[in-house]
Scaffold this motif. Structure first.
Motif, PDB file in Angstrom:
ATOM      1  N   SER A 210       8.860  46.396  29.979  1.00  9.20           N
ATOM      2  CA  SER A 210       9.615  47.352  29.168  1.00  9.20           C
ATOM      3  C   SER A 210       9.556  46.983  27.686  1.00  9.20           C
ATOM      4  CB  SER A 210      11.062  47.440  29.635  1.00  9.20           C
ATOM      5  OG  SER A 210      11.652  46.163  29.675  1.00  9.20           O
ATOM      6  N   TRP A 211       9.330  45.717  27.401  1.00 15.04           N
ATOM      7  CA  TRP A 211       9.181  45.260  26.015  1.00 15.04           C
ATOM      8  C   TRP A 211       8.159  44.130  26.039  1.00 15.04           C
ATOM      9  CZ3 TRP A 211       9.371  41.189  22.591  1.00 15.04           C
ATOM     10  CH2 TRP A 211       9.587  41.497  21.239  1.00 15.04           C
ATOM     11  N   CYS A 212       7.247  44.139  25.073  1.00 11.63           N
ATOM     12  CA  CYS A 212       6.224  43.099  25.035  1.00 11.63           C
ATOM     13  C   CYS A 212       5.886  42.815  23.580  1.00 11.63           C
ATOM     14  CB  CYS A 212       4.977  43.597  25.786  1.00 11.63           C
ATOM     15  SG  CYS A 212       3.594  42.440  25.731  1.00 11.63           S
TER      16      CYS A 212
ATOM     17  N   PHE B   9       5.974  39.545  20.156  1.00 10.63           N
ATOM     18  CA  PHE B   9       5.864  38.172  19.671  1.00 10.63           C
ATOM     19  C   PHE B   9       7.007  37.818  18.729  1.00 10.63           C
ATOM     20  CE2 PHE B   9       1.750  39.660  20.927  1.00 10.63           C
ATOM     21  CZ  PHE B   9       1.222  38.576  21.604  1.00 10.63           C
ATOM     22  N   TYR B  10       7.374  36.549  18.760  1.00 11.83           N
ATOM     23  CA  TYR B  10       8.268  35.986  17.735  1.00 11.83           C
ATOM     24  C   TYR B  10       7.570  34.781  17.116  1.00 11.83           C
ATOM     25  CZ  TYR B  10      12.292  38.879  18.803  1.00 11.83           C
ATOM     26  OH  TYR B  10      13.143  39.950  18.934  1.00 11.83           O
ATOM     27  N   PHE B  11       7.567  34.725  15.796  1.00 14.00           N
ATOM     28  CA  PHE B  11       6.994  33.582  15.091  1.00 14.00           C
ATOM     29  C   PHE B  11       8.038  32.479  14.974  1.00 14.00           C
ATOM     30  CE2 PHE B  11       4.341  37.085  13.562  1.00 14.00           C
ATOM     31  CZ  PHE B  11       3.080  36.539  13.793  1.00 14.00           C
TER      32      PHE B  11
ATOM     33  N   ALA C 100      13.332  49.022  19.545  1.00 13.30           N
ATOM     34  CA  ALA C 100      13.483  48.146  18.384  1.00 13.30           C
ATOM     35  C   ALA C 100      14.176  46.845  18.772  1.00 13.30           C
ATOM     36  CB  ALA C 100      14.278  48.857  17.300  1.00 13.30           C
ATOM     37  N   ALA C 101      13.581  45.740  18.342  1.00 19.16           N
ATOM     38  CA  ALA C 101      14.085  44.421  18.740  1.00 19.16           C
ATOM     39  C   ALA C 101      14.868  43.763  17.606  1.00 19.16           C
ATOM     40  CB  ALA C 101      12.912  43.533  19.131  1.00 19.16           C
ATOM     41  N   CYS C 102      15.581  42.696  17.947  1.00 21.03           N
ATOM     42  CA  CYS C 102      16.237  41.884  16.930  1.00 21.03           C
ATOM     43  C   CYS C 102      15.124  41.291  16.049  1.00 21.03           C
ATOM     44  CB  CYS C 102      17.011  40.731  17.555  1.00 21.03           C
ATOM     45  SG  CYS C 102      17.869  41.131  19.085  1.00 21.03           S
TER      46      CYS C 102
ATOM     47  N   VAL D 102      16.053  32.595  25.145  1.00 26.62           N
ATOM     48  CA  VAL D 102      14.908  32.298  26.007  1.00 26.62           C
ATOM     49  C   VAL D 102      13.684  31.938  25.152  1.00 26.62           C
ATOM     50  CG1 VAL D 102      13.483  33.138  27.910  1.00 26.62           C
ATOM     51  CG2 VAL D 102      15.822  33.989  27.674  1.00 26.62           C
ATOM     52  N   CYS D 103      13.490  32.707  24.082  1.00 27.79           N
ATOM     53  CA  CYS D 103      12.335  32.435  23.207  1.00 27.79           C
ATOM     54  C   CYS D 103      12.442  31.040  22.605  1.00 27.79           C
ATOM     55  CB  CYS D 103      12.261  33.476  22.082  1.00 27.79           C
ATOM     56  SG  CYS D 103      11.877  35.127  22.665  1.00 27.79           S
ATOM     57  N   GLY D 104      13.637  30.716  22.112  1.00 24.80           N
ATOM     58  CA  GLY D 104      13.851  29.406  21.498  1.00 24.80           C
ATOM     59  C   GLY D 104      13.676  28.270  22.494  1.00 24.80           C
ATOM     60  N   THR D 105      14.126  28.502  23.722  1.00 27.13           N
ATOM     61  CA  THR D 105      13.997  27.472  24.760  1.00 27.13           C
ATOM     62  C   THR D 105      12.519  27.202  25.049  1.00 27.13           C
ATOM     63  OG1 THR D 105      16.088  28.182  25.716  1.00 27.13           O
ATOM     64  CG2 THR D 105      14.657  26.869  27.139  1.00 27.13           C
TER      65      THR D 105
ATOM     66  N   GLY E 245      22.782  31.511  26.950  1.00 23.59           N
ATOM     67  CA  GLY E 245      22.191  31.622  25.606  1.00 23.59           C
ATOM     68  C   GLY E 245      21.252  32.797  25.441  1.00 23.59           C
ATOM     69  N   HIS E 246      20.964  33.508  26.522  1.00 29.77           N
ATOM     70  CA  HIS E 246      20.053  34.664  26.421  1.00 29.77           C
ATOM     71  C   HIS E 246      20.513  35.607  25.299  1.00 29.77           C
ATOM     72  CE1 HIS E 246      19.063  38.929  27.451  1.00 29.77           C
ATOM     73  NE2 HIS E 246      17.856  38.393  27.467  1.00 29.77           N
ATOM     74  N   ILE E 247      19.555  36.021  24.482  1.00 23.96           N
ATOM     75  CA  ILE E 247      19.878  36.932  23.378  1.00 23.96           C
ATOM     76  C   ILE E 247      19.468  38.343  23.805  1.00 23.96           C
ATOM     77  CG2 ILE E 247      19.358  37.526  20.979  1.00 23.96           C
ATOM     78  CD1 ILE E 247      18.662  34.438  20.672  1.00 23.96           C
ATOM     79  N   THR E 248      20.439  39.249  23.794  1.00 20.50           N
ATOM     80  CA  THR E 248      20.176  40.617  24.258  1.00 20.50           C
ATOM     81  C   THR E 248      19.714  41.486  23.104  1.00 20.50           C
ATOM     82  OG1 THR E 248      21.950  40.339  25.850  1.00 20.50           O
ATOM     83  CG2 THR E 248      21.204  42.593  25.459  1.00 20.50           C
ATOM     84  N   CYS E 249      18.470  41.960  23.180  1.00 20.96           N
ATOM     85  CA  CYS E 249      17.986  42.921  22.175  1.00 20.96           C
ATOM     86  C   CYS E 249      18.026  44.319  22.764  1.00 20.96           C
ATOM     87  CB  CYS E 249      16.564  42.587  21.743  1.00 20.96           C
ATOM     88  SG  CYS E 249      16.466  41.056  20.807  1.00 20.96           S
ATOM     89  N   ASP E 250      17.803  44.403  24.073  1.00 18.91           N
ATOM     90  CA  ASP E 250      17.833  45.693  24.762  1.00 18.91           C
ATOM     91  C   ASP E 250      18.709  45.492  25.997  1.00 18.91           C
ATOM     92  OD1 ASP E 250      17.397  47.921  26.351  1.00 18.91           O
ATOM     93  OD2 ASP E 250      15.238  47.983  25.964  1.00 18.91           O
TER      94      ASP E 250
ATOM     95  N   VAL F 285       8.073  38.868  27.041  1.00 17.62           N
ATOM     96  CA  VAL F 285       8.014  40.124  27.799  1.00 17.62           C
ATOM     97  C   VAL F 285       9.335  40.324  28.530  1.00 17.62           C
ATOM     98  CG1 VAL F 285       6.741  41.520  29.456  1.00 17.62           C
ATOM     99  CG2 VAL F 285       5.540  39.691  28.234  1.00 17.62           C
ATOM    100  N   ASP F 286       9.860  41.533  28.431  1.00 16.83           N
ATOM    101  CA  ASP F 286      11.092  41.900  29.136  1.00 16.83           C
ATOM    102  C   ASP F 286      10.784  42.945  30.189  1.00 16.83           C
ATOM    103  OD1 ASP F 286      12.461  40.367  27.344  1.00 16.83           O
ATOM    104  OD2 ASP F 286      13.644  41.995  26.478  1.00 16.83           O
ATOM    105  N   SER F 287      11.605  42.961  31.236  1.00 14.59           N
ATOM    106  CA  SER F 287      11.515  44.039  32.220  1.00 14.59           C
ATOM    107  C   SER F 287      12.911  44.567  32.512  1.00 14.59           C
ATOM    108  CB  SER F 287      10.878  43.540  33.512  1.00 14.59           C
ATOM    109  OG  SER F 287      10.826  44.593  34.457  1.00 14.59           O
TER     110      SER F 287
HETATM  111  N1  SME Z   1      15.796  37.771  24.952  1.00 15.64           N
HETATM  112  C1  SME Z   1      15.203  37.003  23.903  1.00 15.64           C
HETATM  113  C2  SME Z   1      15.334  37.697  22.575  1.00 15.64           C
HETATM  114  C3  SME Z   1      14.213  38.598  22.238  1.00 15.64           C
HETATM  115  S1  SME Z   1      14.265  40.090  23.004  1.00 15.64           S
HETATM  116  O1  SME Z   1      14.206  39.911  24.474  1.00 15.64           O
HETATM  117  C4  SME Z   1      13.032  41.097  22.526  1.00 15.64           C
HETATM  118  C5  SME Z   1      15.831  35.598  23.853  1.00 15.64           C
HETATM  119  O2  SME Z   1      16.807  35.345  24.560  1.00 15.64           O
HETATM  120  O3  SME Z   1      15.352  34.757  23.088  1.00 15.64           O
END
Ligand code: SME
Length: 175
Positions: free
Chosen positions: A66-68, A70-72, A87-89, A97-100, A118-123, A146-148
């Motif tokens: 559902s979302w795919c 990148f984060y730098f 649209a994402a954060c 999750v990304c940071g982990t 700690g999961h960050i909700t963008c959608d 990637v999100d589903s």
């Molecule tokens: N869920 C991610 C944030 C990015 S969005 O899923 C697009 C996280 O917990 O780092």
């Protein structure tokens, strides 16, 4: 002969009900996506256009994505790169999750995001997630996220394909 700019086989219809195919079909769809990615990145030698191509093709072929995107990895936060989906954060902390995945330099598969501390909700529709770090010279430069909307969407097939087939295509661009 198939033209580089022509429409390609395998694209899922614009609106479909997300579903998780069986293992054989998952692999077939990933191979299809890979073929298209290889064709589209020929002659593209920088990272951001490759990221854009990868996120579009995967999102458009894999029926449970559902979302795919990148984060730098920046010093104190992660900054969104090319992506497909809602649209994402734009900036996220290293607590999610990304940071982990970035901090541990390891892929994180989350069967249920609501159970990940700690999961960050963008959608808010997202229910499961996979994040794969992109590591160059032992440093994480970015992550593929990637999100589903489906629970339990990602398994070892996704992990293996993304780690072994997709990340190297991105890294080719930085060498
Ligand atoms: N869920 C991610 C944030 C990015 S969005 O899923 C697009 C996280 O917990 O780092």
């Amino acid at each position: 002969m198939k033209n580089k700019h022509s429409a390609h086989e395998g694209m899922k219809p614009e609106i479909i009900t997300p579903y998780i195919p069986d293992a054989t079909e998952k692999k077939r769809l990933y191979e299809l996506a890979l073929k298209e990615i290889h064709e589209r990145v020929k002659g593209v030698d920088s990272l951001v256009p490759r990221m854009a191509t990868v996120s579009s093709i995967l999102k458009n072929i894999i029926p449970y994505y559902s979302w795919c995107g990148f984060y730098f990895a920046e010093e104190n936060e992660m900054i969104v790169g090319p992506y497909q989906g809602t649209a994402a954060c734009a900036n996220i902390a290293y607590s999610g999750v990304c940071g982990t995945a970035a901090k541990n330099k390891k892929t994180v598969v989350v069967p249920n995001v609501h159970e990940f501390p700690g999961h960050i909700t963008c959608d808010t529709r997202s229910n499961s997630e996979i994040v794969v770090p992109i590591i160059e010279d032992n440093m994480v430069i970015a992550v593929l996220d990637v999100d589903s909307v489906l629970l339990n969407a990602f398994d070892d097939i996704d992990k293996k394909f993304l780690e072994e087939k997709i990340i190297p295509i991105l890294l080719e661009a930085t060498n």
